[in-house]
Design an enzyme around this catalytic site. Structure first.
Site, PDB file in Angstrom:
ATOM      1  N   ILE A 286       0.835  -1.198   0.000  1.00 30.16           N
ATOM      2  CA  ILE A 286       0.000   0.000   0.000  1.00 30.16           C
ATOM      3  C   ILE A 286       0.872   1.250   0.000  1.00 30.16           C
ATOM      4  O   ILE A 286       0.575   2.236  -0.674  1.00 30.16           O
ATOM      5  CB  ILE A 286      -0.962  -0.012   1.207  1.00 30.16           C
ATOM      6  CG1 ILE A 286      -2.035  -1.097   1.019  1.00 30.16           C
ATOM      7  CG2 ILE A 286      -1.629   1.353   1.385  1.00 30.16           C
ATOM      8  CD1 ILE A 286      -2.972  -1.254   2.190  1.00 30.16           C
TER       9      ILE A 286
ATOM     10  N   TYR B 182      -7.545 -11.841  12.526  1.00 35.84           N
ATOM     11  CA  TYR B 182      -6.735 -10.614  12.583  1.00 35.84           C
ATOM     12  C   TYR B 182      -6.172 -10.397  13.987  1.00 35.84           C
ATOM     13  O   TYR B 182      -5.087  -9.852  14.156  1.00 35.84           O
ATOM     14  CB  TYR B 182      -7.569  -9.428  12.107  1.00 35.84           C
ATOM     15  CG  TYR B 182      -6.753  -8.260  11.611  1.00 35.84           C
ATOM     16  CD1 TYR B 182      -5.863  -8.409  10.554  1.00 35.84           C
ATOM     17  CD2 TYR B 182      -6.886  -7.001  12.184  1.00 35.84           C
ATOM     18  CE1 TYR B 182      -5.124  -7.330  10.086  1.00 35.84           C
ATOM     19  CE2 TYR B 182      -6.162  -5.919  11.720  1.00 35.84           C
ATOM     20  CZ  TYR B 182      -5.276  -6.089  10.671  1.00 35.84           C
ATOM     21  OH  TYR B 182      -4.550  -5.019  10.216  1.00 35.84           O
TER      22      TYR B 182
ATOM     23  N   LYS C   8      -4.559  -7.274  -1.592  1.00 32.22           N
ATOM     24  CA  LYS C   8      -3.624  -8.396  -1.545  1.00 32.22           C
ATOM     25  C   LYS C   8      -2.197  -7.877  -1.460  1.00 32.22           C
ATOM     26  O   LYS C   8      -1.587  -7.504  -2.462  1.00 32.22           O
ATOM     27  CB  LYS C   8      -3.800  -9.311  -2.755  1.00 32.22           C
ATOM     28  CG  LYS C   8      -2.982 -10.592  -2.646  1.00 32.22           C
ATOM     29  CD  LYS C   8      -3.204 -11.515  -3.837  1.00 32.22           C
ATOM     30  CE  LYS C   8      -2.379 -12.790  -3.699  1.00 32.22           C
ATOM     31  NZ  LYS C   8      -2.551 -13.692  -4.859  1.00 32.22           N
ATOM     32  N   THR C   9      -1.666  -7.840  -0.255  1.00 33.62           N
ATOM     33  CA  THR C   9      -0.297  -7.410  -0.006  1.00 33.62           C
ATOM     34  C   THR C   9       0.436  -8.520   0.726  1.00 33.62           C
ATOM     35  O   THR C   9      -0.160  -9.493   1.185  1.00 33.62           O
ATOM     36  CB  THR C   9      -0.262  -6.137   0.852  1.00 33.62           C
ATOM     37  OG1 THR C   9      -0.839  -6.443   2.132  1.00 33.62           O
ATOM     38  CG2 THR C   9      -1.046  -5.001   0.204  1.00 33.62           C
TER      39      THR C   9
ATOM     40  N   LYS D 271      -3.777  -2.147  15.831  1.00 38.23           N
ATOM     41  CA  LYS D 271      -4.315  -1.065  15.005  1.00 38.23           C
ATOM     42  C   LYS D 271      -5.242  -0.153  15.815  1.00 38.23           C
ATOM     43  O   LYS D 271      -5.307   1.057  15.564  1.00 38.23           O
ATOM     44  CB  LYS D 271      -5.067  -1.643  13.802  1.00 38.23           C
ATOM     45  CG  LYS D 271      -4.183  -2.300  12.759  1.00 38.23           C
ATOM     46  CD  LYS D 271      -3.220  -1.333  12.099  1.00 38.23           C
ATOM     47  CE  LYS D 271      -2.487  -1.969  10.931  1.00 38.23           C
ATOM     48  NZ  LYS D 271      -1.493  -1.060  10.318  1.00 38.23           N
TER      49      LYS D 271
ATOM     50  N   ALA E  96       3.281  -8.709  13.008  1.00 32.22           N
ATOM     51  CA  ALA E  96       2.911  -9.642  14.076  1.00 32.22           C
ATOM     52  C   ALA E  96       3.370 -11.018  13.642  1.00 32.22           C
ATOM     53  O   ALA E  96       3.475 -11.311  12.443  1.00 32.22           O
ATOM     54  CB  ALA E  96       1.401  -9.644  14.319  1.00 32.22           C
TER      55      ALA E  96
END
Length: 252
Positions: free
Chosen positions: A21, A154, A191-192, A161, A94
């Site tokens: 991103i 997540y 999609k990263t 976050k 993480a």
């Protein structure tokens, strides 16, 4: 509209490859006239960056978990480029085992790692960045809807976050007197490399696309457009905000 950022120098932290991103943000800001300075955390990342950036002068080593490294990086940036107009913080990490199953499985070390890398680093970067930021400068962090929703798998990153978004508000309050505004973009699922570390990420991407208002996932360039706005003088009245760039996924 072109030339929105002409004459501005912006530090982008967190580009891993062309799918990042942060890379999408850098590309749009460069198209709008900005000079982009990149930081990288390790030699492997530098090797990847050299494939897409042909100017080593704009590549600065910075380990965002090490305050000494951050201080040295911003001192180097100032020596090479003088004062800058903005910082994009797109840094998060993480352990993969903490991005699966139940959050009760996370260890204290895993929890602390996610918080330190993904949330505290914004404070450390802002502290050092403030020394070389121009008046009317902008800091933009990258968040995700998992900060306010319990997204499957997540887990500890969602908690980090949430802390990041709280940091944005407190930094906006305290850095205003220096002429610096601080905001975050809550980007939709893209999609990263980072997303691929989340358990069941293909299902996450598919569900996100299903929930967009037009049936198409948000793109790097669309997130980059919002980032360019926050870096521009058009956004001088915006600070302490979390702006969603997810094609309405958070609405449903």
């Amino acid at each position: 509209m072109n030339g929105l950022l002409t004459g501005k120098k912006i530090v982008v932290m967190g580009v891993a490859n062309k799918r990042s991103i942060a890379w999408g943000c850098a590309q749009v800001m460069e198209q709008q006239g900005a000079e982009i300075i990149y930081t990288y955390n390790r030699d492997r990342t530098l090797k990847s960056l050299r494939k897409i950036i042909d100017d080593d002068n704009r590549l600065i080593q910075c380990d965002a978990t090490d305050e000494t490294s951050i201080e040295a990086a911003f001192a180097t940036i100032f020596t090479r480029f003088g004062k800058v107009d903005g910082i994009v913080h797109s840094i998060a990490f993480a352990n993969s085992e903490d991005l699966n199953g139940e959050i009760m499985s996370v260890t204290k070390d895993g929890y602390d790692l996610a918080q330190s890398t993904s949330a505290y680093s914004l404070i450390a970067v802002s502290r050092q960045g403030q020394k070389i930021l121009q008046p009317k400068a902008s800091i933009v962090a990258m968040s995700y809807m998992g900060a306010t929703r319990a997204i499957p798998n997540y887990n500890v990153m969602g908690v980090a976050k949430a802390a990041l978004e709280a940091n944005v508000r407190y930094l906006a309050r305290d850095m205003g007197k220096y002429g610096v505004r601080v905001n975050a973009l809550s980007a939709g699922a893209i999609k990263t490399l980072a997303v691929s570390g989340v358990g069941g990420y293909k299902d996450l991407l598919a569900e996100s696309q299903r929930r967009t208002v037009d049936g198409e996932n948000v793109t790097q360039a669309e997130v980059g457009g919002a980032c360019a706005f926050l870096m521009s003088d058009l956004s001088t009245g915006v600070t302490g905000d979390i702006i969603y760039v997810d094609k309405g996924v958070h609405l449903i």
